[in-house]
Design a protein around this motif. Structure first.
Motif, PDB file in Angstrom:
ATOM      1  N   TYR A 264     -18.074 -13.773  -8.341  1.00  0.00           N
ATOM      2  CA  TYR A 264     -17.731 -14.889  -7.466  1.00  0.00           C
ATOM      3  C   TYR A 264     -18.223 -16.195  -8.079  1.00  0.00           C
ATOM      4  CZ  TYR A 264     -16.393 -11.567  -3.886  1.00  0.00           C
ATOM      5  OH  TYR A 264     -15.756 -10.577  -3.197  1.00  0.00           O
ATOM      6  N   ASP A 265     -17.439 -17.258  -7.873  1.00  0.00           N
ATOM      7  CA  ASP A 265     -17.776 -18.567  -8.409  1.00  0.00           C
ATOM      8  C   ASP A 265     -18.512 -19.450  -7.408  1.00  0.00           C
ATOM      9  OD1 ASP A 265     -16.576 -18.162 -10.962  1.00  0.00           O
ATOM     10  OD2 ASP A 265     -14.613 -18.503 -10.066  1.00  0.00           O
ATOM     11  N   SER A 266     -18.389 -19.124  -6.120  1.00  0.00           N
ATOM     12  CA  SER A 266     -19.033 -19.955  -5.103  1.00  0.00           C
ATOM     13  C   SER A 266     -19.377 -19.122  -3.874  1.00  0.00           C
ATOM     14  CB  SER A 266     -18.104 -21.093  -4.681  1.00  0.00           C
ATOM     15  OG  SER A 266     -17.003 -20.576  -3.944  1.00  0.00           O
ATOM     16  N   LEU A 267     -20.317 -19.628  -3.092  1.00  0.00           N
ATOM     17  CA  LEU A 267     -20.673 -18.968  -1.835  1.00  0.00           C
ATOM     18  C   LEU A 267     -19.480 -18.937  -0.892  1.00  0.00           C
ATOM     19  CD1 LEU A 267     -24.250 -20.370  -1.169  1.00  0.00           C
ATOM     20  CD2 LEU A 267     -23.639 -17.984  -1.581  1.00  0.00           C
ATOM     21  N   GLU A 268     -18.697 -19.999  -0.888  1.00  0.00           N
ATOM     22  CA  GLU A 268     -17.527 -20.065  -0.012  1.00  0.00           C
ATOM     23  C   GLU A 268     -16.532 -18.966  -0.353  1.00  0.00           C
ATOM     24  OE1 GLU A 268     -18.747 -22.766  -1.772  1.00  0.00           O
ATOM     25  OE2 GLU A 268     -19.818 -23.579  -0.052  1.00  0.00           O
ATOM     26  N   GLU A 269     -16.258 -18.791  -1.643  1.00  0.00           N
ATOM     27  CA  GLU A 269     -15.333 -17.742  -2.078  1.00  0.00           C
ATOM     28  C   GLU A 269     -15.864 -16.375  -1.690  1.00  0.00           C
ATOM     29  OE1 GLU A 269     -13.368 -15.968  -6.199  1.00  0.00           O
ATOM     30  OE2 GLU A 269     -15.191 -17.177  -6.291  1.00  0.00           O
ATOM     31  N   LEU A 270     -17.139 -16.123  -1.950  1.00  0.00           N
ATOM     32  CA  LEU A 270     -17.759 -14.841  -1.620  1.00  0.00           C
ATOM     33  C   LEU A 270     -17.643 -14.575  -0.120  1.00  0.00           C
ATOM     34  CD1 LEU A 270     -21.116 -13.482  -2.899  1.00  0.00           C
ATOM     35  CD2 LEU A 270     -20.639 -13.486  -0.488  1.00  0.00           C
ATOM     36  N   ARG A 271     -18.056 -15.523   0.695  1.00  0.00           N
ATOM     37  CA  ARG A 271     -18.034 -15.336   2.150  1.00  0.00           C
ATOM     38  C   ARG A 271     -16.627 -15.137   2.685  1.00  0.00           C
ATOM     39  NH1 ARG A 271     -22.500 -20.064   2.954  1.00  0.00           N
ATOM     40  NH2 ARG A 271     -24.325 -18.775   2.498  1.00  0.00           N
ATOM     41  N   GLU A 272     -15.667 -15.875   2.124  1.00  0.00           N
ATOM     42  CA  GLU A 272     -14.288 -15.742   2.579  1.00  0.00           C
ATOM     43  C   GLU A 272     -13.744 -14.344   2.306  1.00  0.00           C
ATOM     44  OE1 GLU A 272      -9.875 -17.528   1.611  1.00  0.00           O
ATOM     45  OE2 GLU A 272     -11.619 -18.835   1.310  1.00  0.00           O
ATOM     46  N   GLU A 273     -13.946 -13.842   1.090  1.00  0.00           N
ATOM     47  CA  GLU A 273     -13.457 -12.506   0.750  1.00  0.00           C
ATOM     48  C   GLU A 273     -14.172 -11.433   1.554  1.00  0.00           C
ATOM     49  OE1 GLU A 273     -12.801 -11.198  -3.226  1.00  0.00           O
ATOM     50  OE2 GLU A 273     -12.058 -13.165  -3.854  1.00  0.00           O
ATOM     51  N   VAL A 274     -15.482 -11.560   1.697  1.00  0.00           N
ATOM     52  CA  VAL A 274     -16.241 -10.568   2.449  1.00  0.00           C
ATOM     53  C   VAL A 274     -15.782 -10.532   3.905  1.00  0.00           C
ATOM     54  CG1 VAL A 274     -18.531  -9.986   3.365  1.00  0.00           C
ATOM     55  CG2 VAL A 274     -18.266 -10.557   0.942  1.00  0.00           C
ATOM     56  N   SER A 275     -15.535 -11.695   4.496  1.00  0.00           N
ATOM     57  CA  SER A 275     -15.174 -11.758   5.921  1.00  0.00           C
ATOM     58  C   SER A 275     -13.874 -11.018   6.234  1.00  0.00           C
ATOM     59  CB  SER A 275     -15.075 -13.206   6.378  1.00  0.00           C
ATOM     60  OG  SER A 275     -13.940 -13.832   5.828  1.00  0.00           O
ATOM     61  N   LYS A 276     -13.030 -10.816   5.244  1.00  0.00           N
ATOM     62  CA  LYS A 276     -11.776 -10.087   5.444  1.00  0.00           C
ATOM     63  C   LYS A 276     -11.995  -8.571   5.467  1.00  0.00           C
ATOM     64  CE  LYS A 276      -9.263 -13.636   2.915  1.00  0.00           C
ATOM     65  NZ  LYS A 276      -8.581 -13.942   1.649  1.00  0.00           N
ATOM     66  N   ILE A 277     -13.151  -8.145   4.949  1.00  0.00           N
ATOM     67  CA  ILE A 277     -13.390  -6.716   4.755  1.00  0.00           C
ATOM     68  C   ILE A 277     -14.599  -6.209   5.540  1.00  0.00           C
ATOM     69  CG2 ILE A 277     -13.965  -4.997   2.978  1.00  0.00           C
ATOM     70  CD1 ILE A 277     -12.382  -6.838   1.009  1.00  0.00           C
ATOM     71  N   TYR A 278     -15.562  -7.095   5.793  1.00  0.00           N
ATOM     72  CA  TYR A 278     -16.807  -6.715   6.458  1.00  0.00           C
ATOM     73  C   TYR A 278     -17.234  -7.846   7.386  1.00  0.00           C
ATOM     74  CZ  TYR A 278     -21.800  -5.874   7.086  1.00  0.00           C
ATOM     75  OH  TYR A 278     -23.038  -5.688   7.622  1.00  0.00           O
ATOM     76  N   SER A 279     -17.562  -7.500   8.632  1.00  0.00           N
ATOM     77  CA  SER A 279     -17.979  -8.532   9.576  1.00  0.00           C
ATOM     78  C   SER A 279     -18.992  -7.979  10.568  1.00  0.00           C
ATOM     79  CB  SER A 279     -16.763  -9.065  10.334  1.00  0.00           C
ATOM     80  OG  SER A 279     -17.151 -10.039  11.277  1.00  0.00           O
ATOM     81  N   GLU A 280     -20.153  -8.586  10.621  1.00  0.00           N
ATOM     82  CA  GLU A 280     -21.189  -8.281  11.601  1.00  0.00           C
ATOM     83  C   GLU A 280     -21.460  -6.781  11.743  1.00  0.00           C
ATOM     84  OE1 GLU A 280     -20.538 -10.351  15.293  1.00  0.00           O
ATOM     85  OE2 GLU A 280     -19.807 -12.115  14.241  1.00  0.00           O
ATOM     86  N   GLY A 281     -21.672  -6.123  10.636  1.00  0.00           N
ATOM     87  CA  GLY A 281     -22.019  -4.704  10.653  1.00  0.00           C
ATOM     88  C   GLY A 281     -20.840  -3.764  10.752  1.00  0.00           C
ATOM     89  N   THR A 282     -19.629  -4.290  10.715  1.00  0.00           N
ATOM     90  CA  THR A 282     -18.435  -3.461  10.836  1.00  0.00           C
ATOM     91  C   THR A 282     -17.581  -3.566   9.577  1.00  0.00           C
ATOM     92  OG1 THR A 282     -18.387  -3.843  13.220  1.00  0.00           O
ATOM     93  CG2 THR A 282     -16.352  -3.063  12.212  1.00  0.00           C
ATOM     94  N   ILE A 283     -17.197  -2.421   9.049  1.00  0.00           N
ATOM     95  CA  ILE A 283     -16.287  -2.369   7.911  1.00  0.00           C
ATOM     96  C   ILE A 283     -14.872  -2.507   8.462  1.00  0.00           C
ATOM     97  CG2 ILE A 283     -15.453  -1.000   5.956  1.00  0.00           C
ATOM     98  CD1 ILE A 283     -18.444  -1.766   5.777  1.00  0.00           C
ATOM     99  N   LEU A 284     -14.185  -3.555   8.071  1.00  0.00           N
ATOM    100  CA  LEU A 284     -12.836  -3.814   8.567  1.00  0.00           C
ATOM    101  C   LEU A 284     -11.759  -3.143   7.711  1.00  0.00           C
ATOM    102  CD1 LEU A 284     -13.324  -7.645   9.244  1.00  0.00           C
ATOM    103  CD2 LEU A 284     -13.574  -5.756  10.883  1.00  0.00           C
ATOM    104  N   ASP A 285     -12.046  -2.984   6.426  1.00  0.00           N
ATOM    105  CA  ASP A 285     -11.076  -2.393   5.503  1.00  0.00           C
ATOM    106  C   ASP A 285     -11.848  -1.605   4.441  1.00  0.00           C
ATOM    107  OD1 ASP A 285      -9.147  -1.771   3.587  1.00  0.00           O
ATOM    108  OD2 ASP A 285      -8.139  -3.709   3.758  1.00  0.00           O
ATOM    109  N   GLU A 286     -12.090  -0.336   4.731  1.00  0.00           N
ATOM    110  CA  GLU A 286     -12.900   0.486   3.824  1.00  0.00           C
ATOM    111  C   GLU A 286     -12.245   0.666   2.464  1.00  0.00           C
ATOM    112  OE1 GLU A 286     -15.010   4.869   3.558  1.00  0.00           O
ATOM    113  OE2 GLU A 286     -14.525   4.072   5.541  1.00  0.00           O
ATOM    114  N   GLN A 287     -10.937   0.790   2.433  1.00  0.00           N
ATOM    115  CA  GLN A 287     -10.246   0.962   1.154  1.00  0.00           C
ATOM    116  C   GLN A 287     -10.456  -0.249   0.247  1.00  0.00           C
ATOM    117  OE1 GLN A 287      -6.149   2.101   1.450  1.00  0.00           O
ATOM    118  NE2 GLN A 287      -5.832   2.042  -0.744  1.00  0.00           N
TER     119      GLN A 287
END
Length: 92
Positions: A3-26
């Protein structure tokens, strides 16, 4: 794959993992976890490394993997506070 920035990291993570829940395990298994690990280890940005490590730990908890240590047991054995008549299996 870093990742190049915190914003990029957080944005990608938020699509897959949120508040202790895996949204897209694959997606987590296919791309996210590798990118987080690479960032946690290889990024030159300390804030990015720290954030990536935090997400790796939290995602692991979501799967039931809890980080722990028996360091204090070894200290107690060394101090003679508990007997040395046992062994501990190591998983490294």
């Amino acid at each position: 794959m870093i990742y190049d920035s915190l914003e990029e990291l957080r944005e990608e993570v938020s699509k897959i993992y949120s508040e202790g829940t895996i949204l897209d395990e694959q997606q987590l298994r296919n791309t996210l976890i590798d990118k987080l690990v690479y960032t946690a280890v290889l990024s030159e940005d300390e804030a990015l490394r720290k954030e990536a490590r935090s997400f790796v730990r939290n995602i692991a908890k979501s799967f039931g993997a809890i980080s722990s240590s028996i360091h204090n047991v070894y200290l107690a054995v060394g101090d003679g506070k508990i007997p040395r008549d046992f062994s501990v299996p190591a998983i490294n």
